[in-house]
Design a protein around this motif. Structure first.
Motif, short mmCIF file in Angstrom:
data_model
loop_
_atom_site.label_atom_id
_atom_site.label_comp_id
_atom_site.label_asym_id
_atom_site.label_seq_id
_atom_site.Cartn_x
_atom_site.Cartn_y
_atom_site.Cartn_z
N SER A 65 0.86 -1.20 0.00
CA SER A 65 0.00 0.00 0.00
C SER A 65 0.89 1.24 0.00
O SER A 65 2.05 1.18 0.43
CB SER A 65 -0.90 0.02 1.24
N ALA A 66 0.29 2.35 -0.46
CA ALA A 66 1.03 3.61 -0.44
C ALA A 66 1.04 4.18 0.97
O ALA A 66 2.01 4.77 1.42
CB ALA A 66 0.37 4.60 -1.41
N GLY A 67 -0.09 3.99 1.69
CA GLY A 67 -0.20 4.54 3.04
C GLY A 67 0.41 3.60 4.06
O GLY A 67 0.49 2.39 3.85
N MET A 89 -0.60 2.93 -10.07
CA MET A 89 -1.62 3.24 -9.07
C MET A 89 -1.89 4.75 -9.04
O MET A 89 -3.04 5.20 -8.93
CB MET A 89 -1.20 2.75 -7.69
N ARG A 210 -6.85 10.20 3.39
CA ARG A 210 -7.23 9.40 4.54
C ARG A 210 -8.40 10.09 5.24
O ARG A 210 -8.44 11.33 5.34
CB ARG A 210 -6.05 9.27 5.51
N HIS A 257 -13.23 2.85 -0.86
CA HIS A 257 -11.76 2.83 -0.90
C HIS A 257 -11.26 2.09 -2.16
O HIS A 257 -10.51 1.12 -2.06
CB HIS A 257 -11.20 2.18 0.38
C1 GLV Z 1 -4.43 2.89 -0.29
O1 GLV Z 1 -5.12 3.66 0.31
C2 GLV Z 1 -3.02 2.78 -0.12
O2 GLV Z 1 -2.50 3.29 0.88
O3 GLV Z 1 -2.36 2.18 -1.01
#
Ligand code: GLV
Length: 290
Positions: A65-67, A89, A210, A257
């Motif tokens: 994930s990016a987050g 993405m 977020r 999401h």
């Molecule tokens: C999605 O929200 C991520 O963090 O990849």
């Protein structure tokens, strides 16, 4: 030496792609019988904290994930974390945002509400050059969102703490639509609250960052007033509870999401590059500052 692969979904595809691209590495399923001392890397979105802390020779956690706001601080303290920076993405998120920007710029929301009363009403056009997209958060994803909107002729303004040409309030005042990409940390909690939404006026908020960066009470109050609409893809609690007032608000669109989905076909090469970098003693692009 093993690499635990726990991406949360499409597990077989992840394993097949990883084995194909790094044939000399040993990739294992989290439930395989593996000696914790042999685990050097974990590829995962939400691998349990106690497991991560139980690998004594873990060199890095490679996120799918990016987050990374979902991680336990104990994990962040114990092991280097590499977030996923997948250009595909970022493109996907940019198209999600662009489609909503066009939705409001072309007044599709107004035509939808006119149709039940057979109302033929033609508002004055707002061409992209007259329509300002404000992008909040100017990182790897925010810059692609901004460029994509600019390439389609929209006026754009970016704002991040380290890179801005106007005050925070002025950024909201200047924007017809604010696309929020802020990550969540102590400094961004409720970064969009009553004052910012008042400055946005009759504008639109698209939140793909977020949930915790937006004060939901203030958002609902603004939507009961002048604010035109909110498109929300992220929430403080996910799944969004069925009794949350956001579900029923006529000016709110909820998506579950899905603005940027992790696609193993494009993400695995990025993670492979991080493993190669780490093995060679280089700093991987997504390494999170601690
Ligand atoms: C999605 O929200 C991520 O963090 O990849």
């Amino acid at each position: 030496m093993a690499i635990v692969v726990d991406p949360g979904e499409h597990h077989d595809l992840w394993l097949a792609l990883l084995r194909e691209q790094l044939p000399d590495e040993e990739f294992v399923h989290p439930d395989d019988d593996v000696d914790p001392a042999t685990v050097q890397f974990v590829i995962s979105w939400k691998h349990p904290t106690e497991r991560i802390l139980g690998y004594p020779n873990l060199r890095a956690l490679l996120l799918a994930s990016a987050g990374f706001d979902h991680l336990d601080p104990a994990v962040m303290a114990a092991v280097p974390v590499v977030r996923l920076i997948d250009p595909a993405m970022a493109d996907d998120i940019a198209l999600y945002c662009l489609s909503w920007v066009i939705h409001f710029q072309r007044d599709f929301d107004r035509f939808a509400s006119d149709q039940p009363t057979a109302t033929w009403s033609r508002p004055a056009p707002r061409f992209p050059r007259d329509y300002t997209v404000g992008v909040l958060g100017h990182g790897a994803i925010g810059s692609v969102v901004l460029e994509t909107c600019a390439q389609h002729g929209f006026r754009t303004v970016g704002w991040s703490r380290s890179n801005h040409d106007r005050s925070y309030d002025e950024f909201f005042e200047a924007s017809d639509v604010v696309v929020n990409l802020l990550p969540l940390d102590e400094s961004t909690h409720h970064a969009i609250a009553a004052e910012e939404l008042a400055a946005l006026g009759d504008g639109v908020l698209i939140n793909v960052g977020r949930g915790g960066t937006v004060d939901t009470g203030a958002l609902l109050a603004a939507l009961d007033g002048r604010m035109r609409a909110a498109v929300l893809d992220v929430f403080t609690t996910e799944p969004l509870p069925a009794d949350d007032p956001l579900w029923a608000h006529p000016k709110v669109t909820i998506t579950p999401h899905i603005a940027g989905r992790t696609d193993p076909t494009t993400s695995v090469p990025v993670i492979v590059e991080s493993i190669v970098d780490l093995r060679a003693g280089r700093r991987p692009a997504g390494l999170v500052e601690r």
